[in-house]
Design a protein around this motif. Sequence first.
Motif, PDB file in Angstrom:
ATOM      1  N   TRP A 166       0.825  -1.201   0.000  1.00  0.00           N
ATOM      2  CA  TRP A 166       0.000   0.000   0.000  1.00  0.00           C
ATOM      3  C   TRP A 166       0.862   1.255   0.000  1.00  0.00           C
ATOM      4  N   ALA A 167       1.919   1.262   0.817  1.00  0.00           N
ATOM      5  CA  ALA A 167       2.796   2.433   0.902  1.00  0.00           C
ATOM      6  C   ALA A 167       3.416   2.734  -0.460  1.00  0.00           C
ATOM      7  N   LYS A 168       3.917   1.702  -1.132  1.00  0.00           N
ATOM      8  CA  LYS A 168       4.545   1.894  -2.440  1.00  0.00           C
ATOM      9  C   LYS A 168       3.520   2.341  -3.481  1.00  0.00           C
ATOM     10  N   ASP A 169       2.322   1.745  -3.458  1.00  0.00           N
ATOM     11  CA  ASP A 169       1.284   2.134  -4.419  1.00  0.00           C
ATOM     12  C   ASP A 169       0.935   3.614  -4.290  1.00  0.00           C
ATOM     13  N   VAL A 170       0.728   4.072  -3.062  1.00  0.00           N
ATOM     14  CA  VAL A 170       0.363   5.475  -2.844  1.00  0.00           C
ATOM     15  C   VAL A 170       1.474   6.396  -3.334  1.00  0.00           C
ATOM     16  N   LEU A 171       2.721   6.067  -2.997  1.00  0.00           N
ATOM     17  CA  LEU A 171       3.846   6.911  -3.416  1.00  0.00           C
ATOM     18  C   LEU A 171       4.025   6.903  -4.931  1.00  0.00           C
ATOM     19  N   HIS A 172       3.851   5.742  -5.556  1.00  0.00           N
ATOM     20  CA  HIS A 172       3.924   5.681  -7.022  1.00  0.00           C
ATOM     21  C   HIS A 172       2.867   6.600  -7.637  1.00  0.00           C
ATOM     22  N   PHE A 173       1.637   6.490  -7.115  1.00  0.00           N
ATOM     23  CA  PHE A 173       0.542   7.247  -7.726  1.00  0.00           C
ATOM     24  C   PHE A 173       0.706   8.748  -7.521  1.00  0.00           C
ATOM     25  N   VAL A 174       1.121   9.149  -6.325  1.00  0.00           N
ATOM     26  CA  VAL A 174       1.218  10.566  -5.993  1.00  0.00           C
ATOM     27  C   VAL A 174       2.490  11.194  -6.556  1.00  0.00           C
ATOM     28  N   ASN A 175       3.626  10.499  -6.421  1.00  0.00           N
ATOM     29  CA  ASN A 175       4.928  11.097  -6.726  1.00  0.00           C
ATOM     30  C   ASN A 175       5.570  10.618  -8.015  1.00  0.00           C
ATOM     31  N   ASP A 176       5.547   9.308  -8.238  1.00  0.00           N
ATOM     32  CA  ASP A 176       6.448   8.711  -9.223  1.00  0.00           C
ATOM     33  C   ASP A 176       5.925   8.720 -10.653  1.00  0.00           C
ATOM     34  N   ILE A 177       4.612   8.575 -10.831  1.00  0.00           N
ATOM     35  CA  ILE A 177       4.053   8.658 -12.180  1.00  0.00           C
ATOM     36  C   ILE A 177       4.143  10.111 -12.631  1.00  0.00           C
ATOM     37  N   ARG A 178       4.699  10.312 -13.828  1.00  0.00           N
ATOM     38  CA  ARG A 178       4.954  11.668 -14.311  1.00  0.00           C
ATOM     39  C   ARG A 178       4.130  11.970 -15.559  1.00  0.00           C
ATOM     40  N   ILE A 179       4.012  13.263 -15.835  1.00  0.00           N
ATOM     41  CA  ILE A 179       3.380  13.677 -17.091  1.00  0.00           C
ATOM     42  C   ILE A 179       4.181  13.086 -18.251  1.00  0.00           C
ATOM     43  N   PHE A 180       3.469  12.548 -19.240  1.00  0.00           N
ATOM     44  CA  PHE A 180       3.977  11.887 -20.446  1.00  0.00           C
ATOM     45  C   PHE A 180       4.328  10.411 -20.230  1.00  0.00           C
ATOM     46  N   ASP A 181       4.286   9.917 -18.983  1.00  0.00           N
ATOM     47  CA  ASP A 181       4.425   8.467 -18.784  1.00  0.00           C
ATOM     48  C   ASP A 181       3.233   7.765 -19.435  1.00  0.00           C
ATOM     49  N   LEU A 182       3.440   6.502 -19.814  1.00  0.00           N
ATOM     50  CA  LEU A 182       2.339   5.701 -20.359  1.00  0.00           C
ATOM     51  C   LEU A 182       1.708   4.846 -19.260  1.00  0.00           C
ATOM     52  N   ILE A 183       0.386   4.699 -19.356  1.00  0.00           N
ATOM     53  CA  ILE A 183      -0.378   3.897 -18.405  1.00  0.00           C
ATOM     54  C   ILE A 183      -1.098   2.798 -19.169  1.00  0.00           C
TER      55      ILE A 183
END
Length: 246
Positions: A149-166
Motif C-alpha cells: 500500500w505504501a509503495k502504491d500510494v507513493l507511485h501514484f502521488v509522486n512517481d508517475i509523471r506527465i507523459f508516462d504511459l499507463i
Amino acid sequence: MVREHRNNVWVVRTGYCGVQEKSCIERDFISFDLNLHVMDLFGDELMDIKHQSPNYKKYMHFGDKYREFDQKFRKEFEDAIKNVDYSAERPEMVKKMKRLNSKLQQFDDEVKQFDATMHEFDEFERVEQMKKALLARLSTPPVDLLDVWAKDVLHFVNDIRIFDLIAIPLMCERQVAIGRVRDNYKYREGKGVLSHSRKVDWHDTRVPFENMFHGFEDILELPSSITLLDEPDREFVLGIVVDDTF
C-alpha cells in the motif's frame, strides 16, 4: 526503480469488472484499485507529499561529495599547469593532462554509482515514512499489505509523471487500454473515484490480453495495484503507441 529523464510505463489496476475502470476511460483519468479508502484517510496531506522532494538526502550528500572533489581537483590542476612551457610540446604536460582526465572519468563513474545507491536509499525512506503514516491511521492494519500500500500510494502521488504511459486492464473485456498521463496528481474531496486522480489521454487501440507481452497476466495477480515495467516489456508497450494519436 523509477527511471530519470525518460518516459516510464506503468500497469495500473483500476477495478475488477466494476464501474471504476469504465469511468476512467469515459472521463479521461486514472485512479487505482482497492485502496482509495486508505488514501482518503490522508486528504490534502498527499498533496504536501507530492510537493516534497523525494531525493532530499541524495542531493544533500551530492553537494558534499562534489565540493570535496572540486577542492582536490582545482589544486591538482593548478599544480599540473604550474611553470608549463606552452611554446613547445611537453611530454610531461600530456601525461599530467591524461592523469587529470582519468580522475574526471573516475569521479563521473563514482557519481553514477552514488546516484543509484542514494536513489534506492531515498526510496526506502519514503516507503518507511508512508508505512508509519498508514499505521497511525489504521486501527487494524493488514501488515502483509502495508509495504504494498505504501509503495502504491507513493507511485501514484509522486512517481508517475506527465507523459508516462499507463496500461490499465479492462478485466471484463480482457483488453488493455493504454494512455499518456497529461496532468499531475490531484486531490478533490468528496469526488468518489475522482477524489484521487490524474488526467490521461487514451490511445485509440485496445489490446487483447493474449496480445500483450509474456507475463502480463502474472502482473494482474500481484498484490500491488501499480507496477513499473522494465525492459523489454516497457519497449513492447511503447511500440503499441503512435505519437500522433495523442
